[in-house]
Design an enzyme around this catalytic site. Structure first.
Site, PDB file in Angstrom:
ATOM      1  NE  ARG A  65      -2.284   0.777   3.727  1.00 39.81           N
ATOM      2  CZ  ARG A  65      -1.660   1.549   4.618  1.00 39.81           C
ATOM      3  NH1 ARG A  65      -1.422   2.821   4.346  1.00 39.81           N
ATOM      4  NH2 ARG A  65      -1.256   1.045   5.773  1.00 39.81           N
TER       5      ARG A  65
ATOM      6  CE1 TYR B 212     -17.500  11.510 -17.158  1.00 42.40           C
ATOM      7  CE2 TYR B 212     -16.098  11.319 -15.228  1.00 42.40           C
ATOM      8  CZ  TYR B 212     -17.004  10.772 -16.111  1.00 42.40           C
ATOM      9  OH  TYR B 212     -17.412   9.477 -15.953  1.00 42.40           O
TER      10      TYR B 212
ATOM     11  CG  ASP C 112      -9.041  15.403 -15.955  1.00 38.86           C
ATOM     12  OD1 ASP C 112      -8.314  14.723 -16.707  1.00 38.86           O
ATOM     13  OD2 ASP C 112     -10.113  14.972 -15.485  1.00 38.86           O
TER      14      ASP C 112
ATOM     15  CE  LYS D 224     -11.851   7.155 -19.335  1.00 40.17           C
ATOM     16  NZ  LYS D 224     -11.680   7.184 -17.875  1.00 40.17           N
TER      17      LYS D 224
END
Length: 413
Positions: free
Chosen positions: A75, A127, A200, A225
């Site tokens: 982690r 978005y 972004d 993406k």
């Protein structure tokens, strides 16, 4: 469709679009592909194979009871994630990289840099998933959110408050493909105090746009993406230059725990080796198809920054090296025509997402932006006639044929 016109489009435009695009946009700096392939960090936990091994260990044995600057628990750090983060930072022009389990994981963690009573300022066409995160989750932390039109710098200037601590920029916007001036927004924010600017960069990636070089503090993106590009990994990332910001993000990444798996990190590292090739092909094909759409009787508007018709075409040339395969268009019909058109497509998959090898299509008003109210959708231009395309790596002439037959199905019956 006229055969000779199709021949001209597919044989002349495809071969020339890349050169034309490169002349239009900023000149790409050499070395990107080499860095993407060779930027790799080895550690004691990995071997020297040409392909990096996957280290799935949840915890790591130490030679002494000290954990500082060591990989000791997945982690907190993992060899695959460490290598990926280093490479992403290099490609983005940053010094520190942080990978997360999703784009929303990255956004949520970044927003946790804010405190109760702070103010976040963002564009009104971001978005829908980001807008909902801000409205429904982040606002519950006692953080004030303001949405305004970022294309007008005066709106930003008038909306900055004494407690403004973050300006969130998404450019191009999803799905209206509106461009925002990163350099101008960053300069304004810095002139008004200690305000973080986060961009972004999902749609363009570090290959086509480098927000940190334009003054932003954080460049974040959904690596699901284009960065991964194969529609088989969900991941997010954030890149910074400033050490102070990096220390805060590192701590948040560790304690919030929204980190990706070693396997996913391995897959994205693999994908980076072909990022430059894929982005060039996405760019060539999308521009060819965008130009073809301009010739169609039932197309009212094509929202592609590579076209001179785009309202921010000049800005695109100033701040980016090109454009990816995602863009939108508006047609003269309504929901019925959109539904018929979408269902008639054979090569385009009707999907939420973008940036993969296969071409995708979606109707934002009933898919990604259905979570918004009808008024909110209309206010930002997301109507039932707005269709978003994600052009994949297929032969563009085949995609044009598919679009052509779908138009005939939707508008000629």
């Amino acid at each position: 469709m006229d055969f000779f016109y199709m021949y001209y489009i597919t044989n002349t435009c495809v071969s020339n679009d890349c050169k034309m695009a490169n002349q239009e946009f900023l000149e790409q700096k050499p070395g990107f592909a080499t860095t993407a392939i060779h930027c790799r960090v080895e550690s004691k936990e990995t071997c020297t194979g040409v392909v990096q091994p996957i280290v799935t260990a949840a915890t790591f044995q130490l030679s002494e009871p000290v954990v500082e600057d060591r990989i000791y628990y997945s982690r907190c750090g993992n060899p695959n994630r460490y290598s990926l983060e280093h490479c992403l930072a290099e490609l983005e022009g940053g010094k520190y990289g942080f990978a997360f389990s999703s784009g929303h994981g990255a956004m949520s963690t970044i927003c946790m840099m804010l405190s109760q009573g702070d103010h976040l300022l963002t564009d009104n066409e971001i978005y829908a998933g980001t807008a909902c995160l801000f409205r429904k989750i982040i606002s519950r932390m006692g953080i004030e959110i303001t949405f305004t039109d970022f294309t007008n710098i005066k709106n930003i200037e008038n909306s900055i408050q004494k407690n403004t601590k973050m300006v969130w920029v998404e450019t191009p916007t999803n799905p209206t493909i509106k461009l925002l001036d990163i350099a101008a927004i960053s300069k304004l924010a810095k002139s008004r105090g200690d305000i973080l600017v986060c961009v972004d960069n999902t749609f363009l990636t570090s290959y086509f746009q480098k927000p940190l070089d334009l003054g932003a503090d954080i460049s974040m993106f959904s690596a699901t993406k284009y960065i991964n590009g194969h529609s088989d990994v969900v991941m997010g990332a954030a890149i910074v230059k400033d050490e102070k910001i990096a220390k805060i993000l590192k701590s948040l990444q560790m304690y919030v725990g929204a980190v990706p798996s070693p396997m996913d990190c391995y897959l994205v590292t693999r994908s980076l080796t072909t990022l430059s090739l894929r982005m060039e092909r996405h760019q060539q094909s999308s521009l060819t198809i965008a130009k073809w759409l301009l010739t169609q009787n039932h197309v009212l508007e094509v929202l592609h920054p590579g076209l001179p018709e785009h309202p921010q075409h000049e800005l695109a040339k100033r701040q980016s090296f090109g454009h990816s395969g995602v863009f939108s268009f508006r047609h003269s019909g309504e929901f019925r025509e959109s539904k018929t058109f979408l269902c008639a497509l054979k090569l385009f998959a009707l999907c939420i997402s973008l940036g993969g090898t296969r071409s995708l299509v979606q109707l934002p008003s009933t898919m990604t932006h259905a979570v918004l109210s009808e008024k909110q959708r209309i206010d930002i231009g997301v109507t039932d006639s707005l269709i978003r395309l994600s052009i994949g790596l297929e032969d563009p002439e085949d995609l044009i044929k598919d679009l052509d037959q779908a138009f005939k199905e939707a508008f000629h019956k």
